[in-house]
Design an enzyme around this catalytic site. Structure first.
Site, mmCIF file in Angstrom:
data_model
loop_
_atom_site.group_PDB
_atom_site.id
_atom_site.type_symbol
_atom_site.label_atom_id
_atom_site.label_comp_id
_atom_site.label_asym_id
_atom_site.label_seq_id
_atom_site.Cartn_x
_atom_site.Cartn_y
_atom_site.Cartn_z
ATOM 1 N N GLU A 29 41.631 47.097 41.629
ATOM 2 C CA GLU A 29 42.054 48.493 41.751
ATOM 3 C C GLU A 29 42.717 48.932 40.449
ATOM 4 O O GLU A 29 43.607 48.252 39.948
ATOM 5 C CB GLU A 29 43.003 48.621 42.946
ATOM 6 C CG GLU A 29 42.258 48.457 44.271
ATOM 7 C CD GLU A 29 43.124 47.903 45.403
ATOM 8 O OE1 GLU A 29 44.349 47.838 45.250
ATOM 9 O OE2 GLU A 29 42.546 47.533 46.448
ATOM 10 N N LEU A 56 40.148 50.821 47.461
ATOM 11 C CA LEU A 56 41.221 50.016 48.052
ATOM 12 C C LEU A 56 40.655 49.229 49.239
ATOM 13 O O LEU A 56 40.892 49.552 50.393
ATOM 14 C CB LEU A 56 42.393 50.907 48.475
ATOM 15 C CG LEU A 56 43.336 51.301 47.341
ATOM 16 C CD1 LEU A 56 42.684 52.316 46.424
ATOM 17 C CD2 LEU A 56 44.638 51.841 47.877
ATOM 18 N N GLU A 58 40.491 45.437 49.561
ATOM 19 C CA GLU A 58 40.712 44.106 48.994
ATOM 20 C C GLU A 58 39.803 43.056 49.617
ATOM 21 O O GLU A 58 39.277 42.181 48.927
ATOM 22 C CB GLU A 58 42.173 43.683 49.161
ATOM 23 C CG GLU A 58 43.160 44.448 48.297
ATOM 24 C CD GLU A 58 43.582 45.771 48.904
ATOM 25 O OE1 GLU A 58 43.235 46.024 50.079
ATOM 26 O OE2 GLU A 58 44.251 46.562 48.223
ATOM 27 N N GLN A 80 47.194 43.410 42.387
ATOM 28 C CA GLN A 80 48.414 43.761 41.669
ATOM 29 C C GLN A 80 49.690 43.404 42.412
ATOM 30 O O GLN A 80 50.764 43.362 41.819
ATOM 31 C CB GLN A 80 48.394 45.243 41.311
ATOM 32 C CG GLN A 80 47.358 45.551 40.234
ATOM 33 C CD GLN A 80 47.215 47.029 39.966
ATOM 34 O OE1 GLN A 80 48.046 47.824 40.369
ATOM 35 N NE2 GLN A 80 46.144 47.384 39.280
ATOM 36 N N HIS A 128 56.515 43.675 48.619
ATOM 37 C CA HIS A 128 55.995 43.569 47.251
ATOM 38 C C HIS A 128 56.658 42.458 46.452
ATOM 39 O O HIS A 128 56.482 42.380 45.248
ATOM 40 C CB HIS A 128 56.217 44.888 46.498
ATOM 41 C CG HIS A 128 55.271 45.988 46.867
ATOM 42 N ND1 HIS A 128 54.949 46.287 48.158
ATOM 43 C CD2 HIS A 128 54.572 46.867 46.113
ATOM 44 C CE1 HIS A 128 54.102 47.312 48.183
ATOM 45 N NE2 HIS A 128 53.861 47.676 46.943
#
Lengths: 320, 322
Positions: A29, A56, A58, A80, A128
């Site tokens: 992406e 998007l 994955e 990412q 994240h």
């Protein structure tokens, strides 16, 4: 002196691989724009059909890369955010990793997965900030965590040349590291640890960005304690011989591992050390606590990660 | 060049008969203990595998499902080596490492049956995309069942194939049941409607009619080969047997005897045989091939346990991971 940054090292490894081998391609992406820094300029140089912006999706593009790898390409996919690895665990653990064995050796899956900015970037909160390298080492996928720009270049170069799927974690905490690279950048073999600093009192094994903390602590304690800093670089396969050799010199062990404590990489290193019979003192590990989910507020985020203070404390305890 | 064994109606019938016979033999071998782990019988669905593969060249590729024997045989795999694989022998397609659900023959473009529902679709899309990149346009077909229509990755794959105009053909074998869940209770909207929403031409065909499947597949494969992008075929078919050979232990009753009988009355082999002058000779030929296959499979050695971890990595591990 030429200073090379960590993301630039990865960028150069990708550029060199794309230039060397037409079978190499990059999918992910926002790789065309180079949002994560890894792929800056590569789409302009190599074309949008080799540096491919994906939707998007994955799971689909990870498996598409597997399909491409099965028929002769050497795809690199960029995820990412480390937590995206959980989304594609089916594709990596169940498909890519198992194909060679399940087909009785007919299939090769030369797929490289790069996660730029794994672990905490402070303020990125619960979904994240994981650093799930232990999970992939447990699965038995080739798992790399380079600490320096030179190793980042060298391990990514080796990963792309490897005929098996490889996951490379670029720790967020190491992305700001720069290194003098007057010496040529060369591939680093998968499965070889690196002694960053020799020592005789205690072996401090550090993974990823924690190598830099370990070196700082070693320097600080140098007048009194001789700390050997060992970086496995490759978590699977693990260079057990290098660890055993280091313990033969020091007899004491501290492990710095920025992943959750239970069943984490540190536990494996401690077990290996125990099996080696080289320990003259109980080994120690500095990790995230059990079942960590990193909270948002910076003070809370930092409180759950291995700190320099905790490393120093562990080294002092180990040599007592 | 079309697959030579499927080039004419006689060859297609012979291959359907081979698949039927193979599956019947596999059922016997499960009972006899030669096949470990059981199988997912394909009996009743033969016209789909044969009809679709009749539109393919040897260089084209397929991904298959847990119910994959029919696809693997239709693409040209050796029945003896497939049977040996089911029996876990070293002369099997996968050297006894894959078994029924993972049978593969990469040299024949068979990128593997797959135990994860829907998992083959994105692999086929990637293989199709890569073949264009590598300058050797080969079509990739993904077979999957109606159950896979509800896997997110399959829907992602339709989108990816559409935007990439990948030379891929999605073949949904709608046999009416995702294990025991009726399609009516599992699939919202329609299969073809889902594909059409991604801009992919989609048709429904009679999956019990090998020639109807072949004609639809030829159109789809031609579109893929000439840069027209992916297509979607929904083949309406039926499995006569249980989802898995373990099923009989529980005496499951999720389908009526009348329903099974109604589908059996439309048997794809009976219909195809009626159009041929010498079906009996083709039956005998298929039977002979199966006899040879069985002999070959049972003669194969069992793997040496010392090699249980062989083939895990394509390249040697340089570290000392134990």
């Amino acid at each position: 002196m030429t200073l090379l940054s960590y993301p630039k090292a990865l960028n150069r490894a990708l550029a060199d691989a794309l230039a060397d081998d037409p079978a190499v391609c990059v999918l992910g992406e926002d790789v065309g724009a180079g949002l994560a820094g890894l792929t800056l300029g590569l789409q302009q140089r190599f074309g949008a059909d080799r540096v491919v912006d994906t939707p998007l999706s994955e799971q689909a593009f990870t498996s598409a890369a597997i399909g491409a790898a099965l028929v002769g390409m050497r795809p690199v996919i960029e995820l990412q955010i480390p937590s995206l690895l959980y989304l594609v665990l089916e594709q990596l653990a169940n498909q890519a990793h198992k194909f060679s064995l399940m087909t009785g050796g007919q299939a090769r899956v030369p797929l490289t997965v790069v996660v730029p900015g794994s672990g905490s970037r402070s303020g990125w909160a619960g979904q994240h900030s994981d650093h799930p390298y232990s999970l992939f080492a447990h699965i038995g996928m080739k798992t790399l965590v380079p600490a320096t720009p030179g190793d980042a270049y060298g391990l990514l170069a080796s990963a792309i040349r490897d005929d098996d799927p490889v996951v490379l974690f670029a720790p967020a905490g190491a992305l700001a590291v720069r290194e003098d690279v007057t010496a040529p950048l060369v591939p680093v073999p998968i499965g070889r640890a690196r002694v960053h600093r020799p020592g005789t009192d205690v072996t401090l094994v550090a993974v990823g960005h924690l190598v830099h903390d370990a070196l700082a602590v070693a320097e600080e304690l140098a007048p009194e304690i001789s700390v050997e800093v060992l970086d496995p670089r490759t978590l699977y396969p693990l260079d057990r011989a290098a660890l055993t050799a280091s313990l033969a010199r020091t007899g004491r062990l501290v492990v710095a591992d920025d992943s959750n404590r239970t069943s984490g990489l540190a536990a494996e290193l401690l077990a290996t050390a125990a099996e080696s019979g080289r320990l003259s003192a109980p080994p120690l590990r500095v990790t995230r606590p059990d079942g960590t989910v990193l909270p948002f507020a910076p003070a809370l985020d930092r409180a759950l990660q291995p700190s320099r203070d905790a490393l120093r404390e562990a080294v002092l305890t180990a040599v007592k | 060049m079309t697959l030579p064994h499927l080039a004419d109606p006689a060859g297609r019938y012979r291959t359907m008969r081979l698949i039927r016979g193979f599956e019947e033999l596999a059922l016997e071998w499960v009972r006899a203990g030669h096949v470990v782990g059981g199988t997912h019988p394909y009996i009743g669905q033969e016209a789909v595998a044969v009809g679709v593969c009749a539109a393919l060249d040897p260089a084209d590729r397929i991904t298959s499902t847990h119910r994959g024997h029919g696809h693997v045989l239709a693409k040209g795999a050796d029945p003896g080596r497939l049977l040996a694989e089911l029996a876990g022998r070293t002369n099997g397609l996968n050297r006894g490492r894959g078994g029924s659900m993972h049978a593969a023959d990469l040299a024949l473009g068979i990128l593997g049956a797959n135990g994860m529902v829907g998992a083959g679709a994105p692999i086929a899309v990637g293989a199709a995309w890569a073949s264009v990149r590598l300058g050797e346009p080969r079509v990739a077909v993904s077979f999957f069942g109606d159950g896979a229509l509800n896997q997110g990755v399959l829907l992602e794959s339709l989108n990816l194939a559409s935007i990439w105009r990948a030379p891929a053909v999605f073949v949904c074998e709608n046999n009416g049941y995702a294990t025991t869940l009726p399609a009516s209770a599992g699939v919202g909207g329609s299969a073809v409607g889902r594909a059409a929403a991604f801009g992919i031409p989609a048709v429904t065909v009679d999956g019990m009619d090998v020639e109807a499947v072949r004609r639809a597949a030829e159109e789809a494969v031609e579109r893929a080969r000439t840069g027209g992008g992916p297509s979607f075929l929904e083949c309406l078919t039926y499995r006569y047997e249980a989802h898995h050979t373990m099923e009989r232990r529980f005496k499951l009753a999720y389908r009526s005897a009348e329903e099974v009988a109604a589908w059996r009355a439309r048997d794809p082999l009976t219909a195809a045989a009626a159009a041929l002058p010498d079906a009996a000779a083709l039956d005998a030929e298929a039977a002979r091939l199966l006899e040879e296959a069985a002999e070959f499979a049972l003669a194969g050695p069992h793997p040496d346990p010392a090699g249980a971890a062989d083939h895990l990595y394509a390249t040697a591990l340089e570290g000392t991971a134990g």
